[in-house]
Write an enzyme that holds these catalytic residues in place. Structure first.
Site, PDB file in Angstrom:
ATOM      1  N   ALA A 250     122.571  39.339  70.888  1.00 13.46           N
ATOM      2  CA  ALA A 250     123.850  38.408  71.494  1.00 13.46           C
ATOM      3  C   ALA A 250     123.519  37.146  71.329  1.00 13.46           C
ATOM      4  CB  ALA A 250     123.982  39.082  72.865  1.00 13.46           C
ATOM      5  N   ALA A 251     122.641  36.548  70.936  1.00 13.90           N
ATOM      6  CA  ALA A 251     122.320  34.929  70.801  1.00 13.90           C
ATOM      7  C   ALA A 251     123.459  34.401  70.151  1.00 13.90           C
ATOM      8  CB  ALA A 251     120.738  34.720  70.073  1.00 13.90           C
ATOM      9  N   GLY A 252     123.732  35.066  69.007  1.00 15.11           N
ATOM     10  CA  GLY A 252     124.934  34.395  68.201  1.00 15.11           C
ATOM     11  C   GLY A 252     126.266  34.785  68.925  1.00 15.11           C
ATOM     12  N   ASP A 253     126.383  35.872  69.608  1.00 16.49           N
ATOM     13  CA  ASP A 253     127.707  36.140  70.236  1.00 16.49           C
ATOM     14  C   ASP A 253     127.884  35.403  71.440  1.00 16.49           C
ATOM     15  OD1 ASP A 253     128.364  38.226  68.598  1.00 16.49           O
ATOM     16  OD2 ASP A 253     127.422  39.761  69.865  1.00 16.49           O
TER      17      ASP A 253
HETATM   18  P1  ADP Z   1     122.403  35.316  65.352  1.00 10.46           P
HETATM   19  O1  ADP Z   1     122.126  36.166  66.677  1.00 10.46           O
HETATM   20  O2  ADP Z   1     123.770  35.384  65.027  1.00 10.46           O
HETATM   21  O3  ADP Z   1     121.479  35.947  64.433  1.00 10.46           O
HETATM   22  P2  ADP Z   1     121.012  33.018  65.512  1.00 10.46           P
HETATM   23  O4  ADP Z   1     119.618  33.807  65.484  1.00 10.46           O
HETATM   24  O5  ADP Z   1     120.995  31.791  64.586  1.00 10.46           O
HETATM   25  O6  ADP Z   1     122.145  34.094  65.504  1.00 10.46           O
HETATM   26  O7  ADP Z   1     120.734  32.470  67.336  1.00 10.46           O
HETATM   27  C1  ADP Z   1     122.130  31.659  67.727  1.00 10.46           C
HETATM   28  C2  ADP Z   1     121.540  30.693  68.564  1.00 10.46           C
HETATM   29  O8  ADP Z   1     120.815  31.118  69.764  1.00 10.46           O
HETATM   30  C3  ADP Z   1     120.758  29.554  67.879  1.00 10.46           C
HETATM   31  O9  ADP Z   1     121.619  28.480  67.171  1.00 10.46           O
HETATM   32  C4  ADP Z   1     119.909  28.972  69.170  1.00 10.46           C
HETATM   33  O10 ADP Z   1     120.994  28.053  69.675  1.00 10.46           O
HETATM   34  C5  ADP Z   1     119.793  30.105  69.859  1.00 10.46           C
HETATM   35  N1  ADP Z   1     118.516  30.537  69.926  1.00 10.46           N
HETATM   36  C6  ADP Z   1     118.101  31.837  68.778  1.00 10.46           C
HETATM   37  N2  ADP Z   1     116.978  31.957  68.883  1.00 10.46           N
HETATM   38  C7  ADP Z   1     116.114  30.986  69.480  1.00 10.46           C
HETATM   39  C8  ADP Z   1     114.799  30.698  69.629  1.00 10.46           C
HETATM   40  N3  ADP Z   1     113.912  31.504  69.398  1.00 10.46           N
HETATM   41  N4  ADP Z   1     114.592  29.689  70.631  1.00 10.46           N
HETATM   42  C9  ADP Z   1     115.849  28.916  71.053  1.00 10.46           C
HETATM   43  N5  ADP Z   1     116.974  29.257  70.735  1.00 10.46           N
HETATM   44  C10 ADP Z   1     117.288  30.104  70.055  1.00 10.46           C
END
Ligand code: ADP
Length: 312
Positions: A250-253
């Protein structure tokens, strides 16, 4: 405050921990299963709710107990679920996930009711689109419905955000013309543009999407932060907040939702992306999908704490 509408998927994740992934024909035992509310649309609606937005979701579930769990989770976040359609002839979307002792997973997704969200459903709920200011789509519902809905939203003069996940085999190029902001991660950007070694070729890849009609591109780069190429705010990189990430679900969401919430409050895209970067940093330090999303108060406190640490 402006209104946000999420049009997308709701899935219940059934997560089973196993010692090893079963081979074909093998039966193994597990002594626990967790049911975790998910689906990209529902995650985004939930996140927008926890961040204080005026948020409504349009989606489709079955008439079963799984739907009650999903709707309950959205309502807890403050999202309006009254327009979510209940089908009597389809099951609620479900993801069956086994996680083995090495942390590797196997997933079977049953799209169920998500696959039934149709262009007619958009027409029947056109008032929802008219009332909204910002409309968010992802791609876990039929692509024709996304194209149709985005076109309607654009014609109505709404801000359209597309989280292009999962990227379909055939991405309809016309969709780019209806989208104000697209937010792929690195893998999705590579699939959309066909450009490999994407990290060193972000300007070229984002230019390709700009040429196809999208005004603003935000690429999330995991622990490397965010790349922004925007008609209004130009090109910039926003570094990730250094954290100990334990679960990036859910980081991207949550990023997409936080972006929409800040735009609904009149912030520019760059400021919105900076805020979303903080929200996702919190999300990756917590386990789970919807359960890992912070409230607005928590995010504001977190930002103050980081600013204070920087200043000292
Ligand atoms: P998705 O979940 O769609 O693959 P990402 O992995 O690119 O998306 O992560 C989305 C956002 O979450 C990143 O742009 C950043 O802001 C944050 N994020 C993800 N992983 C990390 C991490 N290891 N440390 C800090 N922020 C993170």
């Amino acid at each position: 405050m402006k209104k946000i509408l999420v049009i997308g998927s709701l899935n219940l994740d059934m997560v089973v921990n196993v010692d090893h992934t079963p081979a074909t024909g093998e039966t193994i035992l597990s002594n626990n299963m967790e049911m975790i509310p998910g689906g990209k649309g529902a995650n985004q609606a939930c996140a927008a709710g926890y961040l204080g937005a005026d948020i409504t979701m349009l989606g489709s579930v079955g008439n079963d107990m799984y739907a009650d769990i999903l709707l309950g989770s959205l309502q807890k976040a403050g999202a309006d679920t009254s327009k979510i359609l209940k089908r009597s002839d389809a099951t609620t979307g479900i993801a069956l996930i086994t996680v083995n002792s090495d942390g590797d997973n196997c997933i079977v997704v049953i799209s169920g009711a998500n696959a039934t969200l149709s262009c007619n459903d958009i027409d029947n709920n056109i008032d929802l689109l008219k009332e909204a200011d910002i409309i968010i789509f992802q791609l876990e519902i039929p692509i024709e419905t996304v194209c149709y809905g985005a076109k309607k939203a654009k014609t109505l003069g709404k801000t359209v955000i597309l989280d292009p996940a999962p990227v379909p085999k055939e991405f309809p190029e016309e969709l780019y013309r209806y989208v104000d902001i697209i937010k792929p991660n690195e893998t999705e950007l590579r699939m959309l543009t066909g450009i490999d070694q994407i990290e060193s070729r972000l300007p070229e890849a984002s230019r390709q999407l700009r040429n196809q009609g999208v005004k603003n591109i935000l690429v999330t780069l995991g622990e490397k932060g965010v790349y922004l190429d925007s008609e209004e705010d130009g090109i910039c990189r926003i570094p990730a907040i250094p954290v100990d990430a334990i679960d990036t679900t859910a980081a991207g969401d949550s990023f997409t939702a936080a972006l929409a919430v800040m735009l609904s409050e009149g912030k520019c895209l760059r400021e919105a992306a900076i805020f979303a970067n903080y929200v996702s940093a919190i999300v990756v330090t917590r386990k789970g999908a919807q359960s890992s999303i912070p409230t607005l108060d928590e995010v504001q406190q977190y930002i103050r704490q980081i600013e204070a640490e920087k200043a000292s």
